[in-house]
Design a protein around this motif. Structure first.
Motif, PDB file in Angstrom:
ATOM      1  N   THR A 134     -12.322  14.247  -2.669  1.00 21.81           N
ATOM      2  CA  THR A 134     -11.964  15.032  -3.860  1.00 21.81           C
ATOM      3  C   THR A 134     -10.521  15.492  -3.753  1.00 21.81           C
ATOM      4  O   THR A 134      -9.927  15.471  -2.672  1.00 21.81           O
ATOM      5  N   GLY A 135      -9.966  15.925  -4.875  1.00 21.90           N
ATOM      6  CA  GLY A 135      -8.599  16.462  -4.884  1.00 21.90           C
ATOM      7  C   GLY A 135      -7.568  15.356  -4.972  1.00 21.90           C
ATOM      8  O   GLY A 135      -7.778  14.339  -5.638  1.00 21.90           O
ATOM      9  N   LEU A 136      -6.462  15.542  -4.280  1.00 22.75           N
ATOM     10  CA  LEU A 136      -5.377  14.579  -4.296  1.00 22.75           C
ATOM     11  C   LEU A 136      -5.807  13.267  -3.643  1.00 22.75           C
ATOM     12  O   LEU A 136      -6.604  13.272  -2.712  1.00 22.75           O
ATOM     13  N   ALA A 137      -5.228  12.167  -4.111  1.00 19.38           N
ATOM     14  CA  ALA A 137      -5.520  10.843  -3.551  1.00 19.38           C
ATOM     15  C   ALA A 137      -4.201  10.184  -3.174  1.00 19.38           C
ATOM     16  O   ALA A 137      -3.360   9.920  -4.041  1.00 19.38           O
ATOM     17  N   VAL A 138      -4.030   9.920  -1.871  1.00 17.56           N
ATOM     18  CA  VAL A 138      -2.814   9.287  -1.350  1.00 17.56           C
ATOM     19  C   VAL A 138      -3.206   8.246  -0.323  1.00 17.56           C
ATOM     20  O   VAL A 138      -4.028   8.512   0.561  1.00 17.56           O
ATOM     21  N   ASP A 185     -12.132  13.806   6.079  1.00 13.04           N
ATOM     22  CA  ASP A 185     -11.443  14.514   5.001  1.00 13.04           C
ATOM     23  C   ASP A 185     -10.267  15.290   5.584  1.00 13.04           C
ATOM     24  O   ASP A 185     -10.418  15.986   6.597  1.00 13.04           O
ATOM     25  N   HIS A 186      -9.120  15.186   4.939  1.00 17.17           N
ATOM     26  CA  HIS A 186      -7.943  15.952   5.359  1.00 17.17           C
ATOM     27  C   HIS A 186      -6.914  15.948   4.244  1.00 17.17           C
ATOM     28  O   HIS A 186      -6.919  15.053   3.394  1.00 17.17           O
ATOM     29  N   PRO A 187      -6.023  16.950   4.242  1.00 19.31           N
ATOM     30  CA  PRO A 187      -4.913  16.912   3.295  1.00 19.31           C
ATOM     31  C   PRO A 187      -3.953  15.794   3.701  1.00 19.31           C
ATOM     32  O   PRO A 187      -4.153  15.133   4.730  1.00 19.31           O
ATOM     33  N   ILE A 247       0.879  -1.176   0.000  1.00 23.33           N
ATOM     34  CA  ILE A 247       0.000   0.000   0.000  1.00 23.33           C
ATOM     35  C   ILE A 247       0.909   1.216   0.000  1.00 23.33           C
ATOM     36  O   ILE A 247       1.397   1.650   1.045  1.00 23.33           O
ATOM     37  N   ASP A 248       1.180   1.705  -1.188  1.00 20.60           N
ATOM     38  CA  ASP A 248       2.102   2.825  -1.365  1.00 20.60           C
ATOM     39  C   ASP A 248       1.672   3.593  -2.610  1.00 20.60           C
ATOM     40  O   ASP A 248       2.325   3.543  -3.647  1.00 20.60           O
ATOM     41  N   PHE A 249       0.535   4.287  -2.485  1.00 22.36           N
ATOM     42  CA  PHE A 249      -0.081   4.919  -3.645  1.00 22.36           C
ATOM     43  C   PHE A 249      -0.144   6.433  -3.491  1.00 22.36           C
ATOM     44  O   PHE A 249      -0.554   6.938  -2.456  1.00 22.36           O
ATOM     45  N   ASP A 250       0.268   7.111  -4.555  1.00 19.59           N
ATOM     46  CA  ASP A 250       0.062   8.548  -4.696  1.00 19.59           C
ATOM     47  C   ASP A 250      -0.529   8.727  -6.084  1.00 19.59           C
ATOM     48  O   ASP A 250       0.195   8.879  -7.067  1.00 19.59           O
ATOM     49  N   TRP A 251      -1.860   8.676  -6.163  1.00 16.51           N
ATOM     50  CA  TRP A 251      -2.545   8.777  -7.441  1.00 16.51           C
ATOM     51  C   TRP A 251      -2.652  10.219  -7.918  1.00 16.51           C
ATOM     52  O   TRP A 251      -3.102  10.454  -9.030  1.00 16.51           O
ATOM     53  N   GLY A 252      -2.272  11.177  -7.063  1.00 20.67           N
ATOM     54  CA  GLY A 252      -2.429  12.583  -7.427  1.00 20.67           C
ATOM     55  C   GLY A 252      -3.895  12.885  -7.685  1.00 20.67           C
ATOM     56  O   GLY A 252      -4.750  12.600  -6.852  1.00 20.67           O
ATOM     57  N   TYR A 253      -4.181  13.433  -8.859  1.00 20.48           N
ATOM     58  CA  TYR A 253      -5.568  13.732  -9.246  1.00 20.48           C
ATOM     59  C   TYR A 253      -6.142  12.634 -10.141  1.00 20.48           C
ATOM     60  O   TYR A 253      -7.219  12.792 -10.693  1.00 20.48           O
ATOM     61  N   ALA A 293     -11.716   9.398 -10.637  1.00 19.89           N
ATOM     62  CA  ALA A 293     -10.580   9.910  -9.872  1.00 19.89           C
ATOM     63  C   ALA A 293     -10.976  10.396  -8.478  1.00 19.89           C
ATOM     64  O   ALA A 293     -10.115  10.522  -7.616  1.00 19.89           O
ATOM     65  N   ASP A 294     -12.233  10.676  -8.260  1.00 16.43           N
ATOM     66  CA  ASP A 294     -12.724  11.124  -6.956  1.00 16.43           C
ATOM     67  C   ASP A 294     -13.864  10.212  -6.528  1.00 16.43           C
ATOM     68  O   ASP A 294     -14.439   9.486  -7.327  1.00 16.43           O
ATOM     69  N   HIS A 295     -14.179  10.280  -5.238  1.00 14.92           N
ATOM     70  CA  HIS A 295     -15.314   9.536  -4.675  1.00 14.92           C
ATOM     71  C   HIS A 295     -15.162   8.028  -4.861  1.00 14.92           C
ATOM     72  O   HIS A 295     -16.051   7.359  -5.384  1.00 14.92           O
TER      73      HIS A 295
END
Length: 158
Positions: free
Chosen positions: A150-154, A123-125, A65-71, A80-82
């Motif tokens: 929404t936004g970045l996905a990490v 929800d948080h950054p 589990i090492d994901f940074d999908w960005g947008y 990409a969201d939800h």
């Protein structure tokens, strides 16, 4: 007066003298512990943000589990969201203290044997959450639930 001086002396000594260190074994991360027993995570991806009410869209084995999908979307054909993901792995752990670390944007919860260890289901950054846990030797199930609003996905766990 004599008793108050002794109390004051005792308090001063308690503050000034070092306390003996508590005896702990080495702290090991989930990644270090699970490398031999947990070669992949059973992943189920959903197109909803919380609760896994929708039918699974993707099922696959993720090596970690090492994901940074960005947008971007987590898998072809997904939004990409939800979306949300549930990862599960069962691994053998020697007895010891383990450090569980989860980094996410948005919500993430990490369970060991059905008990929440890290709870950041909001929800948080991008934020990192860490918790030490003593485990008895044996097989333990680790489950990670994650949602992207929404936004970045990490989503990262070690």
């Amino acid at each position: 007066m004599k008793a108050s001086r002794l109390l004051l002396l005792g308090l001063c000594l308690a503050v000034l003298l070092p306390m003996p260190a508590r005896a702990y074994g080495p702290t090991v991360s989930l990644t270090e512990a699970a490398d031999s027993g947990c070669v992949s995570w059973q992943a189920t991806y959903f197109e909803d943000t919380r609760g896994y009410a929708a039918a699974p869209v993707v099922r696959r084995d993720d090596p970690k589990i090492d994901f940074d999908w960005g947008y971007g979307a987590p898998a072809q054909g997904m939004v990409a969201d939800h979306f949300s993901v549930r990862w599960q792995c069962t691994a053998h752990f020697p007895a010891g203290t383990y450090r569980f670390t989860a980094t996410s944007d948005d919500g993430i919860t990490l369970y060991v044997d059905g008990q929440p260890v890290i709870e950041a289901w909001f929800d948080h950054p991008v934020r990192t959450f860490t918790k030490d846990l003593d485990l008895a030797e044996g097989q333990h199930q680790v489950t990670v639930t994650y949602y992207e609003n929404t936004g970045l996905a990490v989503a990262k766990v070690s």
